[in-house]
Design a protein around this motif. Sequence first.
Motif, PDB file in Angstrom:
ATOM      1  N   ALA A  95       0.834  -1.202   0.000  1.00  0.00           N
ATOM      2  CA  ALA A  95       0.000   0.000   0.000  1.00  0.00           C
ATOM      3  C   ALA A  95       0.870   1.254   0.000  1.00  0.00           C
ATOM      4  O   ALA A  95       1.743   1.419   0.846  1.00  0.00           O
ATOM      5  N   ALA A  96       0.628   2.116  -0.969  1.00  0.00           N
ATOM      6  CA  ALA A  96       1.426   3.338  -1.125  1.00  0.00           C
ATOM      7  C   ALA A  96       1.375   4.206   0.131  1.00  0.00           C
ATOM      8  O   ALA A  96       2.394   4.786   0.524  1.00  0.00           O
ATOM      9  N   GLU A  97       0.220   4.272   0.764  1.00  0.00           N
ATOM     10  CA  GLU A  97       0.055   5.102   1.954  1.00  0.00           C
ATOM     11  C   GLU A  97       1.003   4.691   3.079  1.00  0.00           C
ATOM     12  O   GLU A  97       1.657   5.518   3.684  1.00  0.00           O
ATOM     13  N   ILE A  98       1.085   3.398   3.345  1.00  0.00           N
ATOM     14  CA  ILE A  98       1.938   2.934   4.447  1.00  0.00           C
ATOM     15  C   ILE A  98       3.413   3.060   4.084  1.00  0.00           C
ATOM     16  O   ILE A  98       4.242   3.373   4.933  1.00  0.00           O
ATOM     17  N   LYS A  99       3.737   2.862   2.824  1.00  0.00           N
ATOM     18  CA  LYS A  99       5.135   3.035   2.401  1.00  0.00           C
ATOM     19  C   LYS A  99       5.550   4.504   2.538  1.00  0.00           C
ATOM     20  O   LYS A  99       6.674   4.801   2.944  1.00  0.00           O
ATOM     21  N   GLU A 100       4.650   5.413   2.247  1.00  0.00           N
ATOM     22  CA  GLU A 100       4.924   6.845   2.414  1.00  0.00           C
ATOM     23  C   GLU A 100       5.111   7.172   3.893  1.00  0.00           C
ATOM     24  O   GLU A 100       6.007   7.928   4.265  1.00  0.00           O
ATOM     25  N   GLN A 101       4.273   6.595   4.749  1.00  0.00           N
ATOM     26  CA  GLN A 101       4.418   6.801   6.192  1.00  0.00           C
ATOM     27  C   GLN A 101       5.783   6.307   6.671  1.00  0.00           C
ATOM     28  O   GLN A 101       6.403   6.933   7.525  1.00  0.00           O
ATOM     29  N   CYS A 102       6.242   5.205   6.116  1.00  0.00           N
ATOM     30  CA  CYS A 102       7.566   4.683   6.471  1.00  0.00           C
ATOM     31  C   CYS A 102       8.665   5.656   6.045  1.00  0.00           C
ATOM     32  O   CYS A 102       9.621   5.881   6.783  1.00  0.00           O
ATOM     33  N   ARG A 103       8.532   6.214   4.859  1.00  0.00           N
ATOM     34  CA  ARG A 103       9.535   7.177   4.378  1.00  0.00           C
ATOM     35  C   ARG A 103       9.579   8.413   5.262  1.00  0.00           C
ATOM     36  O   ARG A 103      10.630   9.009   5.461  1.00  0.00           O
ATOM     37  N   GLU A 104       8.431   8.804   5.801  1.00  0.00           N
ATOM     38  CA  GLU A 104       8.349   9.996   6.637  1.00  0.00           C
ATOM     39  C   GLU A 104       8.725   9.733   8.092  1.00  0.00           C
ATOM     40  O   GLU A 104       8.970  10.668   8.846  1.00  0.00           O
ATOM     41  N   ALA A 105       8.773   8.477   8.491  1.00  0.00           N
ATOM     42  CA  ALA A 105       9.054   8.133   9.888  1.00  0.00           C
ATOM     43  C   ALA A 105      10.522   8.359  10.228  1.00  0.00           C
ATOM     44  O   ALA A 105      11.406   8.230   9.386  1.00  0.00           O
ATOM     45  N   ASP A 106      10.758   8.682  11.486  1.00  0.00           N
ATOM     46  CA  ASP A 106      12.116   8.787  11.991  1.00  0.00           C
ATOM     47  C   ASP A 106      12.671   7.418  12.358  1.00  0.00           C
ATOM     48  O   ASP A 106      13.875   7.201  12.306  1.00  0.00           O
ATOM     49  N   GLU A 107      11.777   6.530  12.764  1.00  0.00           N
ATOM     50  CA  GLU A 107      12.217   5.208  13.199  1.00  0.00           C
ATOM     51  C   GLU A 107      11.144   4.174  12.878  1.00  0.00           C
ATOM     52  O   GLU A 107       9.964   4.416  13.101  1.00  0.00           O
TER      53      GLU A 107
END
Length: 154
Positions: free
Chosen positions: A62-74
Amino acid sequence: MAVETGCTCGCGGEGEGEGKKRIIFPCAGASNVGQLTNIAALELEDEGYGTFACTVKLAAGAAEIKEQCREADEIVVLDGCSNRCAATVAAAQGIEPDQAVVVSELGIETSHNFEISDEEIEIVLGAVWEGQGRGEKRAPHDHAGDCTCGCGRK
């Protein structure tokens, strides 16, 4: 109910790691240690450590969760056993966790007895809060610009 801490990043954390946006992926496997990862992820979110996320949604790409991962610090992966299914899912999506905890390596035996004790939960929570799953090769992330650590985040 989540703990209110005053952090404005959305992770709810304070103290060491204050302001870090963390995502927690449990394996949710069909054993006591797999289900323990779900319980620990919920508790970690309630304690303000990070946000419990759906590992299956990540596996589906899912693109949404992959984007959240890219934005996460950890990114934290909680695996129940040495099969490391959640870590494998993350790797298949190009996600390298900053912390990967394997419950069965914390002295908790794998079984199909789903009676999970408070002590076992505390062992997993302590391991995550103490950073026992952080690899020595990983440097702290500063995602102000393009990351050069190889994690794929920008």
